[in-house]
Design a protein around this motif. Sequence first.
Motif, short mmCIF file in Angstrom:
data_model
loop_
_atom_site.label_atom_id
_atom_site.label_comp_id
_atom_site.label_asym_id
_atom_site.label_seq_id
_atom_site.Cartn_x
_atom_site.Cartn_y
_atom_site.Cartn_z
N GLU A 134 75.19 15.01 28.92
CA GLU A 134 75.98 16.24 28.96
C GLU A 134 77.37 15.86 29.48
O GLU A 134 77.49 15.01 30.36
N ASN A 190 82.44 21.73 29.71
CA ASN A 190 82.09 23.10 30.07
C ASN A 190 82.18 23.40 31.55
O ASN A 190 81.70 24.44 32.00
N PRO A 246 84.25 24.63 34.41
CA PRO A 246 85.53 25.28 34.69
C PRO A 246 85.96 25.04 36.14
O PRO A 246 85.15 24.63 36.98
N LEU A 266 83.48 26.82 43.70
CA LEU A 266 82.22 27.23 44.34
C LEU A 266 81.54 26.04 45.02
O LEU A 266 80.97 26.16 46.10
N ILE A 300 81.85 18.25 42.11
CA ILE A 300 81.10 17.94 40.89
C ILE A 300 81.63 16.62 40.33
O ILE A 300 82.83 16.41 40.25
N PRO A 328 77.14 16.44 34.57
CA PRO A 328 77.85 16.85 35.78
C PRO A 328 76.84 17.23 36.86
O PRO A 328 75.88 17.93 36.59
N ARG A 329 77.06 16.72 38.07
CA ARG A 329 76.12 16.98 39.17
C ARG A 329 76.87 17.35 40.43
O ARG A 329 78.00 16.91 40.64
N LEU A 330 76.19 18.12 41.28
CA LEU A 330 76.73 18.44 42.59
C LEU A 330 76.48 17.27 43.53
O LEU A 330 75.34 16.82 43.65
N VAL A 343 74.83 25.09 40.50
CA VAL A 343 75.92 25.90 39.94
C VAL A 343 75.62 26.20 38.48
O VAL A 343 75.24 25.31 37.72
N VAL A 357 77.16 27.92 34.90
CA VAL A 357 78.41 28.24 34.24
C VAL A 357 78.11 28.88 32.89
O VAL A 357 77.22 28.40 32.18
N ARG A 389 77.25 30.01 42.18
CA ARG A 389 76.53 29.02 42.98
C ARG A 389 75.34 29.70 43.62
O ARG A 389 75.48 30.74 44.26
N ILE A 445 74.29 24.06 33.44
CA ILE A 445 73.75 23.99 34.79
C ILE A 445 74.20 22.70 35.45
O ILE A 445 74.05 21.62 34.89
N VAL A 446 74.82 22.83 36.61
CA VAL A 446 75.21 21.65 37.37
C VAL A 446 74.20 21.51 38.50
O VAL A 446 74.20 22.26 39.46
#
Lengths: 319, 225
Positions: free
Chosen positions: A230, A234, A236, A242, A250, A265-267, B145, B147, B188, B216-217
């Motif tokens: 991924e 996407n 933003p 957040l 991220i 994308p990961r936190l 998170v 989106v 979040r 989904i992050v």
Amino acid sequence: MAASQRLAILGAGDVGRSVADLASEYGHEVVAIADSTTATVDPDGIDVADALDRKLGGEEIGDADPTAVFETDYDVLVEATPTTLGDADPGFTHAKRALETDHHVVLANKGPVAERYGELRELEADSAGSVRFEATVGGAIPVLSTIEDSTSQAVTAVRGVLNGTANFILTRMAAEGLDYEHVLAEAQDLGVAEADPTFDVDGTDAALKFVILANVLADGGFSLEDATVEGIQNVPGSALDLAAEDGRTIRLIGEATRDGVRVGPRLVPENGALAVTGTRNIVQIKTRNAGSLHSSGRGAGGPETATAVLSDVGRLPPL
Amino acid sequence: MGNEPIGGSDSDRDAAADSAVEATAETAVETNADTETDTDTDTDTETEAETETDGGVRPYTVRLELVDEPGELLRALSPISDNGGNLLSIHHERGNITPRGHIPVEVDLECPPDRFDDIVEGLRDAGVNVIQAGAERYGEEISIVFVGHLVENDLSETLSRIEAEAEAAVIDLSLAAPDGTDATSSARLRLAVDSGRTDAALESIRSIGADKDLTIVEPLLGGEA
């Protein structure tokens, strides 16, 4: 000092040119360099400065056919043509030809080891030459040699950030509160992103590197189509905001294990090791007996990647 | 960054904790399930609160998550004795790492039932993450998170599905919709998930996201991210 090797370089882009330029500093000799149209070949060593001047001046790099490279007397083929997907050609065929004639191959081109790892290893098994490909993963960062030194069986997973363009975009979005398109345009102006940044932002480039890592850990079996990928298109600015409220950010993170490859994308903790900024890359190598190792550095660039090629050359035995 | 243990202090602490553990690890298996019916105990301890309790103590099990840093275990244990608890055993599960990269520690203690809440509160005040206290489970917390067209796609239904299908409790939600609720927005979520169920919960959330066309992050779990 490692044995002096005679290099035949295929590809005269940033990496190929830098390898030619730096080879003598590392004790090696360049006997041929080719771009996609012509080659210059001299068994006693080419005049590198002249050849690079011609290339940069827009002239032909030499007057020989590119295939003349294979006919000269060389030890190591440096494959630095652009990465291609699927059959990974012409890179794969170049590597095959060198191995079948008992020469070493050092790849900067990710295609052959990401898409056709098993076949390449079979060719290597039947050859007096070996294949090395440090430059395909993480530019200047010694990733594969670290895995090799830890022995790959003792490495359980590798994860991290292996695309500088995507990391630059996410860093700028978070720092400046700007949106994706805006930052992408800025990255293109700075030369950080290419005119067509698709493979960087959609995760393909990072995925190829993590596929290569999974192949090293599992001794083959993976190609790009096995990866779950991924991109960051996407994500933003509001998602980064957040994340920041929660002390996180991220990043486009890849993970390679013996079971598979995932990029997305990961936190991650904002001040954590993996949250490198700008175009920097980082890998975290998880080992069974020694915890995690982190290496960070420049993941792209001509001279940076060339140092990885040349350290591979230095590890090769004399033929 | 930098929660890699330094030098030998970590293994020393580990050995000390382990030796304390093994002898008594299984002794305090009773829970506080029967405390509510046992009103006598409560009144007894009320009247003699200032002095020694006369046996009106109950065993409790508390599960904590500790950061892998020297001194953390000691710091986590002091609120227990400070609030009148008596330590019975500590099971320091090194090698077992929670999804957030912390070390789970199981503490068996005894205390008068009316002190137990103070102990849990004391632990929380000291910044210790309490996963489970007595019969009450808090599980692990994860942030995630989302989106997409969250509001148009019925955010409350998304949340209900997360609670039902991922068996996660939504602790809080922050929504950012800078371009209005009919454009792409981000949310979040902080979720509480039962210990050991994080992977399964994330898998359910991925499929909910795919159904509703949301990006989904996910958090990067395990080890020092």
